[in-house]
Motif scaffolding. Structure first.
Motif, PDB file in Angstrom:
ATOM      1  N   ARG A 492     -44.790  11.299  50.106  1.00 45.91           N
ATOM      2  CA  ARG A 492     -43.610  11.395  49.973  1.00 45.91           C
ATOM      3  C   ARG A 492     -42.925  10.004  50.499  1.00 45.91           C
ATOM      4  O   ARG A 492     -42.087   9.460  49.742  1.00 45.91           O
ATOM      5  CB  ARG A 492     -43.027  12.307  50.731  1.00 45.91           C
ATOM      6  N   ILE A 493     -43.636   9.328  51.421  1.00 46.06           N
ATOM      7  CA  ILE A 493     -43.183   8.359  52.185  1.00 46.06           C
ATOM      8  C   ILE A 493     -43.557   7.081  51.612  1.00 46.06           C
ATOM      9  O   ILE A 493     -42.659   6.237  51.283  1.00 46.06           O
ATOM     10  CB  ILE A 493     -43.887   8.248  53.641  1.00 46.06           C
ATOM     11  N   THR A 494     -44.733   7.025  50.866  1.00 45.48           N
ATOM     12  CA  THR A 494     -45.213   5.725  50.363  1.00 45.48           C
ATOM     13  C   THR A 494     -44.686   5.456  48.961  1.00 45.48           C
ATOM     14  O   THR A 494     -44.482   4.342  48.568  1.00 45.48           O
ATOM     15  CB  THR A 494     -46.821   5.813  50.169  1.00 45.48           C
ATOM     16  N   SER A 495     -44.286   6.479  48.338  1.00 47.24           N
ATOM     17  CA  SER A 495     -43.716   6.261  47.041  1.00 47.24           C
ATOM     18  C   SER A 495     -42.501   5.534  46.875  1.00 47.24           C
ATOM     19  O   SER A 495     -42.314   4.352  46.172  1.00 47.24           O
ATOM     20  CB  SER A 495     -43.524   7.732  46.352  1.00 47.24           C
ATOM     21  N   ASP A 496     -41.403   5.759  47.815  1.00 46.73           N
ATOM     22  CA  ASP A 496     -40.434   4.675  48.042  1.00 46.73           C
ATOM     23  C   ASP A 496     -40.713   3.399  48.682  1.00 46.73           C
ATOM     24  O   ASP A 496     -39.888   2.175  48.262  1.00 46.73           O
ATOM     25  CB  ASP A 496     -39.431   5.514  48.999  1.00 46.73           C
ATOM     26  N   LEU A 497     -41.512   3.375  49.708  1.00 51.02           N
ATOM     27  CA  LEU A 497     -41.984   2.036  50.300  1.00 51.02           C
ATOM     28  C   LEU A 497     -42.523   1.235  49.241  1.00 51.02           C
ATOM     29  O   LEU A 497     -42.316   0.147  49.169  1.00 51.02           O
ATOM     30  CB  LEU A 497     -42.918   2.242  51.311  1.00 51.02           C
ATOM     31  N   ASN A 498     -43.445   1.634  48.145  1.00 53.94           N
ATOM     32  CA  ASN A 498     -44.082   0.801  47.416  1.00 53.94           C
ATOM     33  C   ASN A 498     -42.818   0.109  46.381  1.00 53.94           C
ATOM     34  O   ASN A 498     -43.093  -0.925  46.106  1.00 53.94           O
ATOM     35  CB  ASN A 498     -45.213   1.502  46.604  1.00 53.94           C
ATOM     36  N   THR A 499     -42.068   1.020  46.044  1.00 57.41           N
ATOM     37  CA  THR A 499     -41.113   0.625  45.026  1.00 57.41           C
ATOM     38  C   THR A 499     -40.324  -0.391  45.832  1.00 57.41           C
ATOM     39  O   THR A 499     -39.964  -1.404  44.965  1.00 57.41           O
ATOM     40  CB  THR A 499     -40.230   1.904  44.586  1.00 57.41           C
ATOM     41  N   TYR A 500     -39.910  -0.142  46.979  1.00 55.17           N
ATOM     42  CA  TYR A 500     -38.910  -1.455  47.589  1.00 55.17           C
ATOM     43  C   TYR A 500     -40.106  -2.575  47.881  1.00 55.17           C
ATOM     44  O   TYR A 500     -39.127  -3.607  47.320  1.00 55.17           O
ATOM     45  CB  TYR A 500     -38.695  -0.887  49.081  1.00 55.17           C
ATOM     46  N   THR A 501     -41.143  -2.373  48.213  1.00 54.21           N
ATOM     47  CA  THR A 501     -41.922  -3.723  48.232  1.00 54.21           C
ATOM     48  C   THR A 501     -42.311  -4.400  46.826  1.00 54.21           C
ATOM     49  O   THR A 501     -41.995  -5.582  46.898  1.00 54.21           O
ATOM     50  CB  THR A 501     -43.405  -3.113  48.844  1.00 54.21           C
ATOM     51  N   ASN A 502     -42.344  -3.707  45.898  1.00 57.06           N
ATOM     52  CA  ASN A 502     -42.855  -4.380  44.885  1.00 57.06           C
ATOM     53  C   ASN A 502     -41.715  -5.133  43.965  1.00 57.06           C
ATOM     54  O   ASN A 502     -41.532  -6.207  43.358  1.00 57.06           O
ATOM     55  CB  ASN A 502     -43.498  -3.376  43.889  1.00 57.06           C
ATOM     56  N   GLU A 503     -40.565  -4.395  44.241  1.00 52.86           N
ATOM     57  CA  GLU A 503     -39.213  -4.787  43.691  1.00 52.86           C
ATOM     58  C   GLU A 503     -38.891  -6.357  44.448  1.00 52.86           C
ATOM     59  O   GLU A 503     -38.411  -7.086  43.768  1.00 52.86           O
ATOM     60  CB  GLU A 503     -37.975  -3.763  43.866  1.00 52.86           C
ATOM     61  N   ASN A 504     -38.968  -6.281  45.838  1.00 51.87           N
ATOM     62  CA  ASN A 504     -38.579  -7.479  46.376  1.00 51.87           C
ATOM     63  C   ASN A 504     -39.755  -8.454  46.302  1.00 51.87           C
ATOM     64  O   ASN A 504     -39.319  -9.594  46.665  1.00 51.87           O
ATOM     65  CB  ASN A 504     -38.220  -7.182  47.922  1.00 51.87           C
ATOM     66  N   ASP A 505     -40.833  -8.142  46.207  1.00 54.50           N
ATOM     67  CA  ASP A 505     -41.921  -8.910  46.096  1.00 54.50           C
ATOM     68  C   ASP A 505     -41.642 -10.174  45.032  1.00 54.50           C
ATOM     69  O   ASP A 505     -41.413 -11.405  45.287  1.00 54.50           O
ATOM     70  CB  ASP A 505     -43.192  -8.368  45.631  1.00 54.50           C
ATOM     71  N   MET A 506     -41.340  -9.772  43.813  1.00 53.10           N
ATOM     72  CA  MET A 506     -40.848 -10.609  42.845  1.00 53.10           C
ATOM     73  C   MET A 506     -39.627 -11.457  43.045  1.00 53.10           C
ATOM     74  O   MET A 506     -39.460 -12.423  42.565  1.00 53.10           O
ATOM     75  CB  MET A 506     -41.016  -9.850  41.499  1.00 53.10           C
ATOM     76  N   LYS A 507     -38.640 -10.833  43.663  1.00 51.57           N
ATOM     77  CA  LYS A 507     -37.515 -11.318  43.887  1.00 51.57           C
ATOM     78  C   LYS A 507     -37.575 -12.418  44.858  1.00 51.57           C
ATOM     79  O   LYS A 507     -36.880 -13.747  44.697  1.00 51.57           O
ATOM     80  CB  LYS A 507     -36.406 -10.452  44.617  1.00 51.57           C
ATOM     81  N   PHE A 508     -38.468 -12.598  45.920  1.00 53.32           N
ATOM     82  CA  PHE A 508     -38.867 -13.645  46.619  1.00 53.32           C
ATOM     83  C   PHE A 508     -39.445 -14.706  46.010  1.00 53.32           C
ATOM     84  O   PHE A 508     -39.324 -15.823  46.022  1.00 53.32           O
ATOM     85  CB  PHE A 508     -39.771 -13.105  48.016  1.00 53.32           C
ATOM     86  N   VAL A 509     -40.397 -14.340  45.331  1.00 57.10           N
ATOM     87  CA  VAL A 509     -41.330 -15.325  44.598  1.00 57.10           C
ATOM     88  C   VAL A 509     -40.629 -16.137  43.458  1.00 57.10           C
ATOM     89  O   VAL A 509     -40.626 -17.416  43.479  1.00 57.10           O
ATOM     90  CB  VAL A 509     -42.533 -14.524  43.800  1.00 57.10           C
ATOM     91  N   THR A 510     -39.613 -15.437  42.795  1.00 56.18           N
ATOM     92  CA  THR A 510     -38.813 -16.122  41.754  1.00 56.18           C
ATOM     93  C   THR A 510     -37.488 -16.825  42.351  1.00 56.18           C
ATOM     94  O   THR A 510     -36.681 -17.394  41.506  1.00 56.18           O
ATOM     95  CB  THR A 510     -38.530 -15.025  40.644  1.00 56.18           C
ATOM     96  N   GLY A 511     -37.463 -16.513  43.621  1.00 56.34           N
ATOM     97  CA  GLY A 511     -36.254 -17.391  44.146  1.00 56.34           C
ATOM     98  C   GLY A 511     -34.811 -16.559  44.242  1.00 56.34           C
ATOM     99  O   GLY A 511     -33.979 -17.014  44.625  1.00 56.34           O
ATOM    100  N   ARG A 512     -35.165 -15.273  43.795  1.00 54.33           N
ATOM    101  CA  ARG A 512     -33.754 -14.409  43.530  1.00 54.33           C
ATOM    102  C   ARG A 512     -33.359 -13.893  44.999  1.00 54.33           C
ATOM    103  O   ARG A 512     -31.925 -13.712  45.278  1.00 54.33           O
ATOM    104  CB  ARG A 512     -33.897 -13.321  42.655  1.00 54.33           C
ATOM    105  N   LEU A 513     -34.271 -13.882  45.898  1.00 52.74           N
ATOM    106  CA  LEU A 513     -33.925 -13.693  47.408  1.00 52.74           C
ATOM    107  C   LEU A 513     -34.511 -14.778  47.953  1.00 52.74           C
ATOM    108  O   LEU A 513     -35.815 -15.423  47.823  1.00 52.74           O
ATOM    109  CB  LEU A 513     -34.738 -12.497  47.660  1.00 52.74           C
ATOM    110  N   SER A 514     -33.798 -15.396  49.098  1.00 57.99           N
ATOM    111  CA  SER A 514     -34.311 -16.523  49.928  1.00 57.99           C
ATOM    112  C   SER A 514     -34.923 -15.974  51.131  1.00 57.99           C
ATOM    113  O   SER A 514     -34.675 -14.692  51.534  1.00 57.99           O
ATOM    114  CB  SER A 514     -33.140 -17.507  50.495  1.00 57.99           C
TER     115      SER A 514
END
Lengths: 560, 289
Positions: A492-514
């Motif tokens: 129950r806990i990790t499902s949302d955590l993993n989604t949040y992590t993976n979404e932001n992972d790409m945003k940081f790498v591609t520069g959409r998030l500083s």
């Protein structure tokens, strides 16, 4: 006249309906049992096979033919034409006697859906091989759909022996009531077939050396880019492969992991500085145009095509892919490739271990509690763990696929050694059984490791680990033993955590998030899931015994 | 001489462009299926095949089970369409009869099932375990046969048929079955053609139901073969990669493309014959005065 015509039409219509109904009945009638009855049904439940009164294996079985129904993923089943008639399969059938498993299979995604339905509904085939075994065990072991194999341990001498040699088998499959509801498919060797690959054809052209550190790696990528902008400095299959390769280069992952120094479980994104460091490095490379420009969106098919084009300087992939996939049809087009250690960070070069032999099993057998003649099923399952079957799977048939020297050393015949033929295709393969021991670095089909580059790559990595130049990083650190409630809470806990992590992972790498928003990103976890609660479960659960690697010694298998 | 306006030219050009956009992937798949796998590798195919080879088709069609899968798909599509027509029309007909007692209750039960359902596991337990229909053709034929919305549409259409016809039939001594099968249904050709096609296409494309309920190879439809060929290589998790690459050969792209072509061809052949009913069929269920 009209009346007669109408009556004729009515009669014809009725006749058609009757014929259709009869035809449908014939189509749907289950054929009566013949020489190979289904589902172990030849022995009535109240009748006990003569051999069953004596404990010990019932194999080879000499009673009437028994056929069990099995279900698994289709890449575990060899459905190639004529496989059943090939020598290794025939030899296996002879060893088993009059009992066999007929395997039904589906592609992975479909299999996962269907197996959940089977388990949820309480109806399953006689035996299944499934993935995600430990989680399924946690979820369904109390639902009484699985056979408790410990009730038949007298018929399973090989498993008893193996459980003594490999303590993790009991750790993951035996519960507090001493019930065993699954048996793991054992990968009897550590698997090190993935790694970084350098394209020497490109590097030599511009006088670039193979880098050994992360900083040198960055410089090399930049040099390639400057020398020829049309070459992709770092090309991979897709974004997720890139993410994994760079994270393990920095000695981290995207989820929970056991910190062996601190001797506790941590949540890497929030508690391991290297996680941020790996993303910063990837972002730096992305901004400098050192990755494929379509890395964020390209499909695996596109990635394969680009890798096969050879227009790259470095990649990270399975060592057999160049020969079995990218340049399979045109080996002469393959550039000069060289395996390389992962660039080191903080003095450590990591080798990703996808499957360690003595860690958490991913695949396992589950037997239905309703199976007929459970003693025979237990014996058959146990037989697949015997040294006899392991040798048959790994080496094949003596004097056909391998020879034995006077000092007992096995050597494959020349045609297999030089890759002229593949053992699986020429001599057949069977589904039952466990993977062979260390000859193949995780591949029980020796043919793959005898591809020159695969052999070179895996030998290189094995020797580097054995020599201390590389440290093992496990793809998945073996999980503790969770109760059903704990497993459910974790899910129950990790499902949302993993989604949040993976979404932001790409945003940081591609520069959409500083990275100036990093603290906000970390703070965001508190609204997503209870990380402290998650780690409390992990750290309080029964921990797996320490992981001890078993890296094969190449010289044992082909004299290097 | 007919005047061709600029609008017509632009209109036709735009429609051609849109059509090409939709057709190009299919065309590309067709070209890939005729390509030579040894030359194709990972190259892209555009307007022409890379090399030429019928190897993919001969490989697929040499498998004796392919014809069996085809037969199964045709059987399920045909039977399920027939069942749908019979069951839906016999359900809808009494609901259009004025004064039929229980009409409200039945209508309520129909509408209720639109909003609430048992779910996959319940359906599986009832169909596969309680009714023992696992590993038979009946789940593919019967599941989804009766759709409440289809019943409502049928009922609405039947109501649009002039009552004078049915009254005349009753005066002539015709019973309800006679009226339904000799008057109502023959006048409902657009309706039946449309929904038969929807049902047939749905059944033809359905891989999930046979995947869940069927274990015997001899009962699988063609979609299961397609799924096996196309989906198998789309595994990304590293844990599976080790086993995948040990135990399988890569299915050539040409074979995957050929499998897709042979799967969609029969349905594409049926469409033109039923095209003329679509225009009328689109208005089915519209509010009738």
């Amino acid at each position: 006249m009209k009346e007669m015509y109408r009556n004729i039409r009515k009669l014809l219509l009725m006749a058609m309906c009757i014929v259709t109904l009869v035809g449908l009945t014939a189509c749907t009638t289950t054929p009566a049992p013949t020489a190979t009855p289904a589902t172990g049904a030849t022995i009535a439940p109240t009748e006990v096979a003569p051999e069953a009164t004596q404990p010990g294996s019932l194999i080879p079985y000499t009673g009437e033919q028994v056929v069990y129904k099995g279900f698994t993923m289709d890449f575990l089943v060899n459905t190639s034409a004529g496989n059943e008639d090939k020598p290794i399969v025939q030899a296996y059938r002879q060893m088993c006697g009059n009992v066999r498993i007929d395997w039904d299979s589906l592609p992975l995604d479909d299999f996962q859906q269907k197996i959940k339905i089977y388990f949820s509904s309480g109806e399953m085939p006689d035996i299944v091989i499934t993935n995600n075994a430990t989680n399924l065990l946690s979820q369904y072991s109390s639902s009484d759909i699985f056979l408790d194999l410990n009730q038949y341990k007298d018929y399973m001498p090989s498993v008893q022996l193996l459980a003594q040699q490999l303590p993790y088998i009991d750790f993951f499959t035996v519960n507090e009531e001493n019930e065993r509801y699954s048996l793991p498919m054992i990968q009897n060797t550590d698997f090190v077939g993935y790694g970084f690959i350098a394209n020497k054809t490109v590097l030599n052209q511009y006088g670039i050396d193979i880098p050994t550190t992360v900083d040198e790696f960055y410089e090399a990528l930049v040099q390639v880019k400057q020398a020829d902008p049309s070459i992709v400095p770092f090309q991979v299959l897709d974004y997720s492969q890139m993410s994994i390769s760079f994270k393990y280069m920095f000695g981290c992952s995207s989820s929970t992991y056991y910190d062996q120094t601190a001797e506790q479980w941590i949540f890497q994104p929030t508690m391991n500085e290297n996680y941020k460091n790996s993303l910063e490095f990837m972002a730096k490379c992305y901004e400098a145009g050192l990755f494929d420009p379509e890395i964020a969106t390209m499909s695996q098919d596109q990635g394969q095509a680009k890798l096969a084009a050879g227009n790259w300087a470095f990649t990270w992939h399975y060592y057999s892919s160049p020969e079995t996939s990218w340049w399979k049809n045109d080996p002469s087009a393959m550039p000069d490739l060289e395996p390389m250690l992962a660039p080191s960070y903080d003095g450590n070069s990591y080798a990703l271990m996808i499957g360690s032999y003595n860690t958490q099993p991913w695949f396992a057998y589950f037997v239905s509690a309703k199976v007929e003649n459970p003693e025979l099923m237990a014996s058959l399952l146990d037989f697949s763990y015997s040294q006899e079957v392991v040798d048959l799977r790994t080496w094949g048939i003596e004097d056909m696929t391998y020879t034995v020297s006077s000092d007992g050393k096995k050597t494959f015949v020349e045609a297999i050694e030089n890759g002229t033929i593949t053992m699986r295709d020429e001599y057949g393969s069977f589904t039952d059984g466990v993977f062979g021991p260390g000859v193949a670095y995780g591949s029980s089909d020796v043919s793959y490791i005898l591809y020159p580059f695969f052999r070179e790559g895996t030998t290189f990595i094995c020797n580097a680990i054995r020599g201390g130049q590389a440290r093992i990083f496990l793809s998945d650190y073996p999980q503790p033993k969770f109760t059903e409630e704990q497993a459910s809470e974790i899910s129950r806990i990790t499902s949302d955590l993993n989604t949040y992590t993976n979404e932001n992972d790409m945003k940081f790498v591609t520069g959409r998030l500083s990275f100036s928003q990093w603290d906000d990103f970390i703070a965001g976890y508190s609204g997503i899931g209870d990380i402290n609660g998650l780690l409390e479960i992990y750290n309080s659960a029964q921990q797996f015994p320490a992981v001890t690697p078993s890296i094969p010694d190449p010289s044992l298998f082909y004299g290097e | 001489m007919k005047r061709i306006s600029i609008f017509n030219i632009l209109n036709v050009s735009f429609l051609v462009l849109i059509s090409a956009t939709f057709l190009f992937p299919l065309f590309r798949m067709l070209m890939t299926s005729f390509s030579n796998p040894d030359q194709l590798g990972f190259k892209s195919v555009y307007l022409l095949p890379v090399g030429f080879s019928m190897q993919a088709y001969s490989y697929l069609l040499s498998n004796p089970m392919v014809l069996r899968y085809y037969f199964n798909s045709v059987l399920y599509a045909g039977l399920s369409s027939l069942c749908m027509v019979l069951v839906t029309s016999t359900m809808a007909y009494p609901l259009m009869i004025p004064g039929f007692r229980g009409k409200r209750l039945i209508s309520f039960m129909l509408v209720f099932t639109i909003y609430f359902g048992g779910g996959l596991i319940s359906t599986y337990i009832i169909t596969g375990i309680i009714l023992h229909l696992k590993d038979t053709i009946w789940p593919m034929v019967l599941l989804g046969t009766l759709s409440p919305i289809t019943v409502i549409i049928f009922r609405t259409f039947f109501k649009g048929i002039p009552q004078s016809l049915t009254e005349a039939a009753q005066i002539d001594g015709g019973g309800h079955f006679w009226i339904l099968f000799r008057i109502i249904l023959p006048l409902s050709t657009p309706l039946l053609a449309t929904f038969v096609l929807f049902r047939a296409v749905g059944s033809w494309n359905d891989y999930f139901t046979p995947m869940i309920y069927v274990s015997s190879d001899s009962l699988y439809p063609i979609q299961i073969l397609l799924r096996r060929l196309v989906v198998l290589m789309q595994i990304t998790d590293l844990r599976y990669q080790t086993l995948l690459l040990q135990y399988t050969k890569l299915t050539p792209r040409t074979v995957q493309a050929a499998a897709i072509i042979i799967t969609i061809t029969p349905i594409m052949c049926v469409y033109p014959f039923l095209q003329k009913y679509f225009t009328k069929g689109m208005l089915i269920g519209a509010v009738k005065t």
